[in-house]
Design a protein around this motif. Structure first.
Motif, PDB file in Angstrom:
ATOM      1  N   VAL A 153      35.841  47.208  45.098  1.00 56.82           N
ATOM      2  CA  VAL A 153      36.537  48.317  45.755  1.00 56.82           C
ATOM      3  C   VAL A 153      36.077  48.410  47.210  1.00 56.82           C
ATOM      4  CG1 VAL A 153      36.802  50.825  45.827  1.00 56.82           C
ATOM      5  CG2 VAL A 153      36.906  49.621  43.635  1.00 56.82           C
ATOM      6  N   GLY A 154      37.055  48.470  48.104  1.00 57.54           N
ATOM      7  CA  GLY A 154      36.777  48.520  49.536  1.00 57.54           C
ATOM      8  C   GLY A 154      36.827  47.160  50.209  1.00 57.54           C
ATOM      9  N   GLN A 155      36.808  46.073  49.432  1.00 56.59           N
ATOM     10  CA  GLN A 155      36.901  44.729  49.996  1.00 56.59           C
ATOM     11  C   GLN A 155      38.356  44.356  50.228  1.00 56.59           C
ATOM     12  OE1 GLN A 155      34.989  41.891  47.438  1.00 56.59           O
ATOM     13  NE2 GLN A 155      32.952  42.796  47.652  1.00 56.59           N
ATOM     14  N   ALA A 156      38.568  43.378  51.092  1.00 53.87           N
ATOM     15  CA  ALA A 156      39.901  42.797  51.229  1.00 53.87           C
ATOM     16  C   ALA A 156      40.299  42.170  49.893  1.00 53.87           C
ATOM     17  CB  ALA A 156      39.904  41.747  52.329  1.00 53.87           C
ATOM     18  N   LYS A 157      41.548  42.352  49.504  1.00 58.73           N
ATOM     19  CA  LYS A 157      41.987  41.823  48.211  1.00 58.73           C
ATOM     20  C   LYS A 157      41.834  40.314  48.115  1.00 58.73           C
ATOM     21  CE  LYS A 157      45.141  45.440  46.630  1.00 58.73           C
ATOM     22  NZ  LYS A 157      46.523  45.780  46.230  1.00 58.73           N
ATOM     23  N   VAL A 158      42.117  39.606  49.210  1.00 64.40           N
ATOM     24  CA  VAL A 158      42.011  38.144  49.139  1.00 64.40           C
ATOM     25  C   VAL A 158      40.564  37.702  48.988  1.00 64.40           C
ATOM     26  CG1 VAL A 158      44.184  37.652  50.321  1.00 64.40           C
ATOM     27  CG2 VAL A 158      42.095  37.971  51.670  1.00 64.40           C
ATOM     28  N   ALA A 159      39.629  38.417  49.622  1.00 64.08           N
ATOM     29  CA  ALA A 159      38.204  38.082  49.487  1.00 64.08           C
ATOM     30  C   ALA A 159      37.728  38.363  48.070  1.00 64.08           C
ATOM     31  CB  ALA A 159      37.381  38.861  50.498  1.00 64.08           C
ATOM     32  N   SER A 160      38.155  39.506  47.530  1.00 65.03           N
ATOM     33  CA  SER A 160      37.815  39.858  46.151  1.00 65.03           C
ATOM     34  C   SER A 160      38.365  38.811  45.183  1.00 65.03           C
ATOM     35  CB  SER A 160      38.395  41.231  45.820  1.00 65.03           C
ATOM     36  OG  SER A 160      38.408  41.473  44.424  1.00 65.03           O
ATOM     37  N   ALA A 161      39.647  38.472  45.345  1.00 63.89           N
ATOM     38  CA  ALA A 161      40.278  37.509  44.442  1.00 63.89           C
ATOM     39  C   ALA A 161      39.618  36.139  44.550  1.00 63.89           C
ATOM     40  CB  ALA A 161      41.767  37.406  44.756  1.00 63.89           C
ATOM     41  N   LYS A 162      39.339  35.697  45.768  1.00 58.07           N
ATOM     42  CA  LYS A 162      38.705  34.381  45.945  1.00 58.07           C
ATOM     43  C   LYS A 162      37.366  34.328  45.238  1.00 58.07           C
ATOM     44  CE  LYS A 162      37.075  31.039  49.355  1.00 58.07           C
ATOM     45  NZ  LYS A 162      37.017  30.656  50.791  1.00 58.07           N
ATOM     46  N   SER A 163      36.572  35.373  45.389  1.00 57.02           N
ATOM     47  CA  SER A 163      35.255  35.406  44.767  1.00 57.02           C
ATOM     48  C   SER A 163      35.354  35.294  43.248  1.00 57.02           C
ATOM     49  CB  SER A 163      34.540  36.697  45.155  1.00 57.02           C
ATOM     50  OG  SER A 163      33.329  36.845  44.441  1.00 57.02           O
ATOM     51  N   ASN A 164      36.253  36.051  42.655  1.00 58.85           N
ATOM     52  CA  ASN A 164      36.368  36.054  41.202  1.00 58.85           C
ATOM     53  C   ASN A 164      37.054  34.802  40.670  1.00 58.85           C
ATOM     54  OD1 ASN A 164      35.070  38.583  40.822  1.00 58.85           O
ATOM     55  ND2 ASN A 164      36.917  39.616  41.517  1.00 58.85           N
ATOM     56  N   LEU A 165      38.008  34.264  41.413  1.00 57.54           N
ATOM     57  CA  LEU A 165      38.647  33.006  40.995  1.00 57.54           C
ATOM     58  C   LEU A 165      37.674  31.836  41.091  1.00 57.54           C
ATOM     59  CD1 LEU A 165      42.139  33.406  42.707  1.00 57.54           C
ATOM     60  CD2 LEU A 165      41.625  33.637  40.265  1.00 57.54           C
ATOM     61  N   ALA A 166      36.816  31.851  42.097  1.00 51.98           N
ATOM     62  CA  ALA A 166      35.830  30.780  42.243  1.00 51.98           C
ATOM     63  C   ALA A 166      34.848  30.777  41.080  1.00 51.98           C
ATOM     64  CB  ALA A 166      35.089  30.937  43.566  1.00 51.98           C
ATOM     65  N   GLN A 167      34.571  31.960  40.518  1.00 51.38           N
ATOM     66  CA  GLN A 167      33.696  32.020  39.351  1.00 51.38           C
ATOM     67  C   GLN A 167      34.399  31.498  38.106  1.00 51.38           C
ATOM     68  OE1 GLN A 167      31.281  35.680  38.880  1.00 51.38           O
ATOM     69  NE2 GLN A 167      32.207  36.331  40.817  1.00 51.38           N
ATOM     70  N   LEU A 168      35.721  31.539  38.107  1.00 48.91           N
ATOM     71  CA  LEU A 168      36.506  31.016  36.992  1.00 48.91           C
ATOM     72  C   LEU A 168      36.636  29.501  37.062  1.00 48.91           C
ATOM     73  CD1 LEU A 168      38.411  31.462  34.540  1.00 48.91           C
ATOM     74  CD2 LEU A 168      40.262  31.819  36.192  1.00 48.91           C
ATOM     75  N   ASN A 169      36.861  28.965  38.275  1.00 46.53           N
ATOM     76  CA  ASN A 169      37.056  27.521  38.428  1.00 46.53           C
ATOM     77  C   ASN A 169      36.549  27.066  39.787  1.00 46.53           C
ATOM     78  OD1 ASN A 169      37.853  24.867  38.403  1.00 46.53           O
ATOM     79  ND2 ASN A 169      39.952  25.266  37.746  1.00 46.53           N
ATOM     80  N   ARG A 170      35.393  26.423  39.803  1.00 44.68           N
ATOM     81  CA  ARG A 170      34.805  25.949  41.053  1.00 44.68           C
ATOM     82  C   ARG A 170      35.371  24.592  41.477  1.00 44.68           C
ATOM     83  NH1 ARG A 170      31.351  21.983  39.689  1.00 44.68           N
ATOM     84  NH2 ARG A 170      30.630  21.896  37.535  1.00 44.68           N
ATOM     85  N   LEU A 171      36.262  24.026  40.669  1.00 47.28           N
ATOM     86  CA  LEU A 171      36.794  22.692  40.955  1.00 47.28           C
ATOM     87  C   LEU A 171      38.020  22.725  41.859  1.00 47.28           C
ATOM     88  CD1 LEU A 171      36.547  21.132  37.372  1.00 47.28           C
ATOM     89  CD2 LEU A 171      34.868  21.018  39.230  1.00 47.28           C
ATOM     90  N   ILE A 172      38.522  23.913  42.154  1.00 47.33           N
ATOM     91  CA  ILE A 172      39.724  24.010  42.981  1.00 47.33           C
ATOM     92  C   ILE A 172      39.373  24.574  44.354  1.00 47.33           C
ATOM     93  CG2 ILE A 172      41.190  24.326  40.949  1.00 47.33           C
ATOM     94  CD1 ILE A 172      41.353  27.318  41.724  1.00 47.33           C
ATOM     95  N   GLU A 173      40.307  24.379  45.292  1.00 48.88           N
ATOM     96  CA  GLU A 173      40.138  24.924  46.647  1.00 48.88           C
ATOM     97  C   GLU A 173      40.905  26.226  46.756  1.00 48.88           C
ATOM     98  OE1 GLU A 173      41.314  23.769  51.287  1.00 48.88           O
ATOM     99  OE2 GLU A 173      41.566  22.282  49.689  1.00 48.88           O
ATOM    100  N   ILE A 174      40.280  27.234  47.371  1.00 49.33           N
ATOM    101  CA  ILE A 174      40.926  28.539  47.534  1.00 49.33           C
ATOM    102  C   ILE A 174      40.860  28.941  48.996  1.00 49.33           C
ATOM    103  CG2 ILE A 174      40.968  30.955  46.840  1.00 49.33           C
ATOM    104  CD1 ILE A 174      39.411  30.130  44.318  1.00 49.33           C
ATOM    105  N   ALA A 175      42.025  29.126  49.610  1.00 51.74           N
ATOM    106  CA  ALA A 175      42.118  29.585  51.000  1.00 51.74           C
ATOM    107  C   ALA A 175      42.664  31.006  51.001  1.00 51.74           C
ATOM    108  CB  ALA A 175      43.019  28.660  51.809  1.00 51.74           C
TER     109      ALA A 175
END
Length: 252
Positions: A86-108
């Motif tokens: 809460v309070g973070q940019a949505k894309v930063a929040s999503a990137k952080s949580n998606l990276a914990q799900l799959n570190r094998l992909i690239e997220i911009a």
């Protein structure tokens, strides 16, 4: 597509084994997914499940576009975000949580409002585009840019108990466009903030958007030329034919 990736690693073979077992995907299809670039506009109720499933499915690159911040009222349905975001940019929040799900992909990520020229440049770099936005202006802009770039556009929407989904595959010259369904002067739009929405409804539509994106990348049949309408209250789903409007001011 990423032409530099020519094979799947042993780790990818293990992680995506359940998809590789499917004859419609197989090794070559999973490699195609790993080489692909999906752009998701909107990391809210629709973009959350769509991004989670595309990341889990092994799409090689995800570009997340949103200029909003996470609010506590988002957490009821925007499942890619957590209380600590809460309070973070949505894309930063999503990137952080998606990276914990799959570190094998690239997220911009892109955390600002883009001009139509910038949207066009981004769309050109994509293999598939997901419209998970919540307003007509963005939807019409994405429709125009994807049509011009001849890229498949997966469009979803949800409000209250209802959802709808279609794929506008502009690689196919016979595909209708979003403006064949709604004209730009069609009137006032409904919003979740004013009318409400049940959280699993956006989950249904966003997950279906991810399915359509995977199928579009693999050349499998999609909802091109069709409109799916979901009534979660009665659990009825209808699929209607959506033809190209010969008088559409945009695509005809």
């Amino acid at each position: 597509m990423n032409p530099n990736k020519t094979e799947l690693s042993n780790e990818e073979l293990s992680r995506y084994s359940r998809q590789i077992l499917m004859p419609e995907i197989d090794y070559s299809g999973q490699l195609t997914l790993a080489q692909s670039h999906a752009v998701i506009f909107g990391l809210g109720g629709l973009g959350s499940p769509a991004s989670l499933y595309l990341a889990a499915a092994g799409i090689g690159k995800l570009t997340l576009v949103d200029f909003d911040e996470v609010d506590d009222s988002n957490l009821q349905r925007q499942i890619v975000h957590r209380e600590l975001n809460v309070g973070q940019a949505k894309v930063a929040s999503a990137k952080s949580n998606l990276a914990q799900l799959n570190r094998l992909i690239e997220i911009a990520t892109i955390d600002r409002k883009l001009s139509e020229e910038e949207i066009q440049e981004l769309v050109i770099s994509a293999d598939v585009v997901l419209d998970c936005t919540d307003n007509f202006a963005s939807r019409f802009a994405l429709n125009r840019t994807c049509h011009k770039a001849q890229k498949p556009l997966i469009s979803g929407a949800a409000i209250r108990w209802e959802g709808q989904l279609s794929t506008y595959d502009f690689r196919n010259p016979d595909s209708p466009c979003y403006q064949c369904l709604y004209s730009e002067d069609s009137g006032q739009e409904l919003t979740c903030s004013q009318n409400g929405v049940l959280s699993p409804v956006v989950g249904m539509v966003g997950s279906m958007q991810a399915i359509e994106a995977v199928k579009a990348l693999l050349g499998l049949p999609t909802l091109t030329g069709k409109l799916m309408i979901i009534d979660a209250y009665t659990m009825m789903i209808r699929t209607l034919n959506l033809k190209k409007d010969p008088e559409c001011q945009h695509c005809s």
